[in-house]
Design an enzyme around this catalytic site. Structure first.
Site, PDB file in Angstrom:
ATOM      1  N   GLN A   1       0.407  -0.917   0.203  1.00 57.08           N
ATOM      2  CA  GLN A   1      -0.377  -0.368  -0.067  1.00 57.08           C
ATOM      3  C   GLN A   1       0.893   1.642  -0.064  1.00 57.08           C
ATOM      4  OE1 GLN A   1      -1.896  -1.311   3.737  1.00 57.08           O
ATOM      5  NE2 GLN A   1      -3.942  -1.424   2.342  1.00 57.08           N
ATOM      6  N   PHE A   2       0.299   2.912  -0.663  1.00 60.86           N
ATOM      7  CA  PHE A   2       1.325   3.561  -0.851  1.00 60.86           C
ATOM      8  C   PHE A   2       0.947   4.129   0.472  1.00 60.86           C
ATOM      9  CE2 PHE A   2       1.875   7.797  -1.160  1.00 60.86           C
ATOM     10  CZ  PHE A   2       3.305   8.200  -1.651  1.00 60.86           C
ATOM     11  N   ILE A   3       1.907   4.625   1.283  1.00 62.38           N
ATOM     12  CA  ILE A   3       1.473   5.362   2.829  1.00 62.38           C
ATOM     13  C   ILE A   3       2.214   6.023   3.078  1.00 62.38           C
ATOM     14  CG2 ILE A   3       2.280   4.854   5.534  1.00 62.38           C
ATOM     15  CD1 ILE A   3       1.107   2.519   4.041  1.00 62.38           C
TER      16      ILE A   3
ATOM     17  N   HIS B   1      13.501  -3.937   0.328  1.00 64.15           N
ATOM     18  CA  HIS B   1      13.428  -3.451  -0.937  1.00 64.15           C
ATOM     19  C   HIS B   1      14.399  -4.564  -1.654  1.00 64.15           C
ATOM     20  CE1 HIS B   1      13.650  -2.422  -4.917  1.00 64.15           C
ATOM     21  NE2 HIS B   1      12.105  -1.067  -4.558  1.00 64.15           N
TER      22      HIS B   1
ATOM     23  N   ASP C   1      12.317   4.208  -2.403  1.00 63.82           N
ATOM     24  CA  ASP C   1      13.078   3.681  -2.642  1.00 63.82           C
ATOM     25  C   ASP C   1      14.147   4.509  -3.134  1.00 63.82           C
ATOM     26  OD1 ASP C   1      11.887   4.286  -4.882  1.00 63.82           O
ATOM     27  OD2 ASP C   1      11.939   2.153  -5.866  1.00 63.82           O
TER      28      ASP C   1
ATOM     29  N   GLY D   1      26.524 -30.643  -2.687  1.00 66.85           N
ATOM     30  CA  GLY D   1      25.704 -30.301  -1.594  1.00 66.85           C
ATOM     31  C   GLY D   1      25.674 -28.877  -1.901  1.00 66.85           C
ATOM     32  N   GLY D   2      26.209 -27.778  -2.028  1.00 65.08           N
ATOM     33  CA  GLY D   2      26.374 -26.218  -2.512  1.00 65.08           C
ATOM     34  C   GLY D   2      25.359 -26.334  -3.291  1.00 65.08           C
TER      35      GLY D   2
ATOM     36  N   CYS E   1      31.084 -44.312  11.237  1.00 71.07           N
ATOM     37  CA  CYS E   1      30.706 -42.779  12.205  1.00 71.07           C
ATOM     38  C   CYS E   1      30.570 -43.098  13.704  1.00 71.07           C
ATOM     39  CB  CYS E   1      29.384 -42.373  11.311  1.00 71.07           C
ATOM     40  SG  CYS E   1      28.209 -43.440  11.487  1.00 71.07           S
TER      41      CYS E   1
ATOM     42  N   PHE F   1      37.814 -39.425  11.562  1.00 70.25           N
ATOM     43  CA  PHE F   1      37.408 -40.463  10.611  1.00 70.25           C
ATOM     44  C   PHE F   1      38.093 -40.704   9.476  1.00 70.25           C
ATOM     45  CE2 PHE F   1      33.856 -40.908   7.021  1.00 70.25           C
ATOM     46  CZ  PHE F   1      32.661 -41.202   8.539  1.00 70.25           C
TER      47      PHE F   1
END
Length: 923
Positions: A110-112, A128, A164, A651-652, A728, A827
């Site tokens: 909305q425009f405030i 933004h 903005d 994984g990335g 593990c 490990f």
């Protein structure tokens, strides 16, 4: 390693600010984003004196309003703040009455008016979705992608009359991936990091530390709002520009073009790498050359001759289809029957009439089940139809999928013509002559029952750790592939036969899958050995053998998942029945490690599938091949398409998208603790999906002087060197009672010298190569740190002088509690030994528990009282007494503390993939 925004930008911890300055806030905005900002600010201790949001739509309140009303916060729902450019006095008066010191606008459509913006003591801040001053305007995210920007991000700024153009308070940015869409950018970064940034900005203001950096006009841009009317794609430009336009409008408002006289919206664009598959030519208005409908989608060409691939098309009536099905999309669901088929349909109508005797006339729209048919009637129908036409392979499930007479006849005719047959599984194998057999290995992504290249055509090399050679090139899945796999899994769960299948039938399919794994166990074990370095005999017995046992165990659970009835207080004069149901969660994601590639797949996916879920699984990047072979076997077992999807890659990219994906309801992960924490965070921020984590360990093994020394030496070595130490639950630290310490070490070293290190396919080999080079390098560095800190290197600690990634079994003694190797998991094949004083049970227990991990532990003693006492006090999910590495498919497995939570194996694992629904009936 999973990509996360916090690796690119400074992370923000909300908890550190709780006791700092607080201010009174008005939240002006809407949506889930606004709700999350509101909730986080309240959790920080700030006072929200009023929430100003939009009116209810179709009787449903905005998420921000729902949260605020639940908390008792004053909520105002104004349809507008001004009329004909002037503020509405009653709205302004209501706003000013709350007494806010700062306006926070997290998502405001909305425009405030400026007399609201400037009214509070601290003014107003707004979010933004661009790196201001670039892309000012409401469609900023779209234009970031349309322009092909390499960076995206957001700005929190001080609101002004330009909305903005005000001074900048805080900015964050992230890299834009080649296949990013508005949705992926928002879900991965703009939403989770934006919430944190809004909270941080408020705290900076409260603490008097908030900057006001004027926006420069240099590099500033403003582009218009993108709507359907202006989102038509210009096909007379280079391919990348077309791709950017399509992804910049995906999913809203949708880029469209004209095909055969109607507007068609394009979704799921990616640049096409490699050769273009064969396809059917499609003329497209304004294109530099015709498109091509291929098995992978619609190929479009730019003016530069390069190509892009579009996955989905939507027509003017709202119908969406895979682009690959364009030329079959116009077919009606009805096929024209021949005279013979009409006669057969008449006979089948009589069969229906005989079963549904209560129905006067069998119409085309007559529904078999709504007319009163039961499961026995299904069997009768199928068998009677088979008697009439033995050539049709009709199944009970077909009746459930085509419940009206018309649909049943259509299904029958297609089966009669052979049109319903599944496409034959096409696999491009990587083939190797190894271990006295021909090994055939799929290497592409497995999505919706098919093997196919990654949408961007990317591949990577998977390496044989025995000699460092390349086994084959494997598809490197993209974010788009993840989305496609999740969509397939969701469709299979929501609308496919898997979700409607009788649990006993589901169990039969899993038994069949286990049988096929057993039939191919030598091939699976060979692939496992070549790809992961596992000694073949161990791979055959444990990696593959336990995988088969796991699927058989959980197949037996399928028809034994039960709820219970619960006595509750009756609502007299009526009575109540309350009962619970155990239901599947939906689409589940599974991310597995590289140490037991097939077994970790089985531990998680068997329980997941038995519970009735569908899954998308990411194998470890360095060991993808047995998972892809498993996918092939799942098709042969008859698992419906879309139920199992396998995505090799990083994984990335894959792991991060799975943890963020809004359609995934559960993620099961085995891997390191740091990555587990990031996964948990991403899962929480996305859609609060359920998580189970099996993470790092530093498992203590306590060896008392009254042990069986032969067994303690044998099992102590196994506790460390089993599977090359890539285990593990490996004993990360041995505590040996002082009086037997030297003898124990001497005998261990003597046995190590007898171990044969070499080719894992050699049946006499005891110790194969480490999984991959980076891990070997890490182990060598680990040993160097141990020596530097003053521990005694008794044996090993070096790379074996031969090709491949071989490391000597290693023994350290004189390890003190403060040392790196006493605290951190290796490990690998590194035995870390510390003494403890004779009889000091309490002291060694304190030292054993002095770790943030709690996966497994062990104790060796002949004294059963001591064994039970120690096992009760060890803080670990598993305690081995006078044994080690003894796991079984029926015994739950999982850790405490930072070793994670949730269980694999046993009935407990099944519960990880189910949800409980309570039903109360009044009668």
């Amino acid at each position: 390693m999973l990509w996360t925004a916090s690796q690119v930008l400074r992370s923000f911890s909300t908890s550190s600010h709780y006791y700092q300055n607080k201010i009174k806030l008005a939240i002006i905005g809407q949506s889930l984003f606004g709700q999350e900002v509101y909730s986080n600010l309240r959790n920080q201790g700030h006072k929200v004196v009023g929430v100003f949001t939009v009116p209810d739509k179709d009787g449903k309140a905005d998420p921000l309003a729902v949260a605020a009303e639940k908390d008792g916060t004053p909520v105002f729902k104004f349809p507008r703040w001004r009329v004909k450019g002037k503020p509405i006095p009653e709205v302004v008066e209501a706003y000013k009455a709350v007494g806010a010191e700062l306006n926070v606008l997290p998502f405001c459509s909305q425009f405030i008016p400026m007399n609201i913006i400037d009214h509070p003591k601290h003014g107003s801040i707004i979010y933004h979705p661009s790196i201001l001053p670039r892309h000012r305007g409401a469609s900023a995210i779209n234009w970031t992608l349309i322009h092909g920007d390499k960076k995206a991000g957001f700005t929190v700024f001080w609101a002004d009359d330009g909305l903005d153009t005000g001074p900048i308070l805080l900015q964050r940015e992230c890299a834009v991936e080649p296949s990013d869409t508005v949705d992926t950018l928002y879900n991965r970064f703009l939403f989770p990091e934006g919430i944190k940034a809004m909270v941080e900005s408020v705290q900076l203001i409260a603490d008097g530390k908030a900057p006001r950096v004027p926006q420069t006009e240099e590099g500033a841009s403003y582009e218009g709002i993108q709507k359907k009317s202006n989102s038509k794609v210009n096909l007379a430009q280079p391919a990348e520009a077309i791709h950017n336009w399509i992804r910049g409008h995906d999913k809203v408002p949708g880029a469209w073009t004209v095909i055969d006289g109607q507007s068609v919206t394009l979704y799921g664009s990616s640049m096409l790498g490699g050769s273009v598959p064969d396809g059917q030519v499609l003329e497209i208005e304004g294109a530099s050359q015709p498109g091509l409908v291929t098995k992978n989608g619609l190929v479009l060409y730019g003016t530069d001759g390069k190509a892009l691939l579009v996955k989905s098309l939507q027509f003017e009536d709202g119908k969406m289809i895979p682009a690959s099905k364009y030329f079959s999309s116009g077919e009606t669901s009805s096929v024209e029957l021949t005279d013979d088929e009409k006669k057969m349909a008449k006979e089948i109508r009589n069969i229906w009439k005989g079963i549904l005797s209560n129905v006067p006339v069998i119409e085309d729209t007559t529904d078999f089940f709504k007319s009163g048919a039961a499961s026995m009637d299904v069997v009768r129908l199928v068998e009677e139809v088979k008697q009439k036409c033995a050539d049709v392979q009709l199944q009970n499930e077909d009746v459930y999928m085509a419940t009206t007479f018309q649909d049943f006849i259509q299904l029958f005719v297609r089966k009669l013509r052979g049109e319903d047959q599944e496409e034959e599984l096409v696999i491009d194998y990587a083939t190797k002559e190894v271990n006295n057999m021909t090994v055939k290995m799929p290497y592409q992504c497995f999505i919706n029952g098919k093997f196919e290249d990654a949408e961007n055509g990317k591949t990577y090399d998977t390496i044989n750790p025995t000699d460092g050679s390349v086994i084959c090139k494997v598809s490197y899945a993209s974010v788009g592939d993840v989305d496609q796999a999740v969509a397939a899994a969701k469709e299979a769960y929501d609308n496919g036969p898997w979700g409607r299948m009788n649990p006993r039938d589901r169990g039969s399919l899993l038994y069949r899958l286990a049988d096929l794994m057993e039939e191919h166990q030598e091939e699976l074990a060979t692939i496992e050995s070549v790809d992961s370095g596992a000694v073949y005999t161990l791979a055959l017995k444990t990696h593959v053998g336990m995988s088969i046992q796991t699927f058989r165990y959980f197949a037996g659970w399928c028809d034994k998942i039960q709820g219970k009835t619960i006595p509750i207080n009756q609502a007299r004069p009526n009575r109540n029945l309350t009962f619970t149901k155990k239901e599947p969660l939906g689409v589940c994601a599974i991310v597995i490690p590289w140490n037991y590639p097939l077994m970790m797949l089985a531990w998680k996916s068997a329980a997941c599938l038995a519970a009735g879920n569908t899954l998308v699984l990411k194998p470890a990047q360095v060991t993808p091949l047995t998972a892809l072979k498993f996918a092939e076997l799942s098709v042969k077992a008859g698992i419906p398409k879309g139920v199992i999807n396998i995505l090799p890659g990083s994984g990335g990219v894959v792991g991060q998208r799975l943890s963020e994906h809004p359609d995934i309801r559960k993620l099961g992960f085995t891997g390191s603790t740091p990555i587990g924490k990031q996964i948990m965070k991403s899962c929480a921020l996305s859609n609060l999906k359920k998580v189970s984590l099996e993470l790092g360990g530093k498992s203590p093994l306590i060896i008392f002087s009254d042990c069986d020394m032969d067994k303690a030496v044998r099992m102590g070595m196994s506790s460390v060197y089993f599977n090359k130490g890539e285990n593990c639950i490996a004993a990360g630290r041995l505590f040996v009672e002082e009086s037997i310490h030297d003898e124990f070490i001497s005998r261990v070293v003597e046995e190590i010298k007898k171990m044969k290190i070499g080719d894992p396919l050699d049946r006499s080999t005891d110790h194969g190569p480490q999984n991959h080079k980076a891990h070997l390098d890490k182990l060598l560095e680990y040993c160097a740190i141990g020596v530097k800190e003053g521990a005694t290197l008794v044996y090993g600690g070096r790379q074996v002088d031969r090709p491949g990634y071989f490391m000597e079994p290693t023994v350290f003694t004189d390890v003190e509690d403060h040392m790196f190797i006493a605290k951190e998991e290796s490990f690998g094949p590194v035995m870390v030994v510390s003494k403890f004083k004779d009889g000091d049970v309490e002291g060694v227990l304190q030292r054993a528990n002095d770790t943030e991990y709690g996966l497994a532990s062990g104790v060796f003693t002949r004294d059963i009282t001591k064994a039970m006492y120690v096992s009760e006090r060890l803080e670990a999910g598993t305690v081995f007494v006078n044994t080690y590495n003894k796991t079984d498919v029926a015994s739950p497995f999982g850790g405490f503390k930072q070793s994670g939570f949730g269980k694999d194996l046993g009935e407990d694992a099944l519960m990880e993939y189910l949800k409980t629904k309570a039903v109360t009936v009044e009668y």
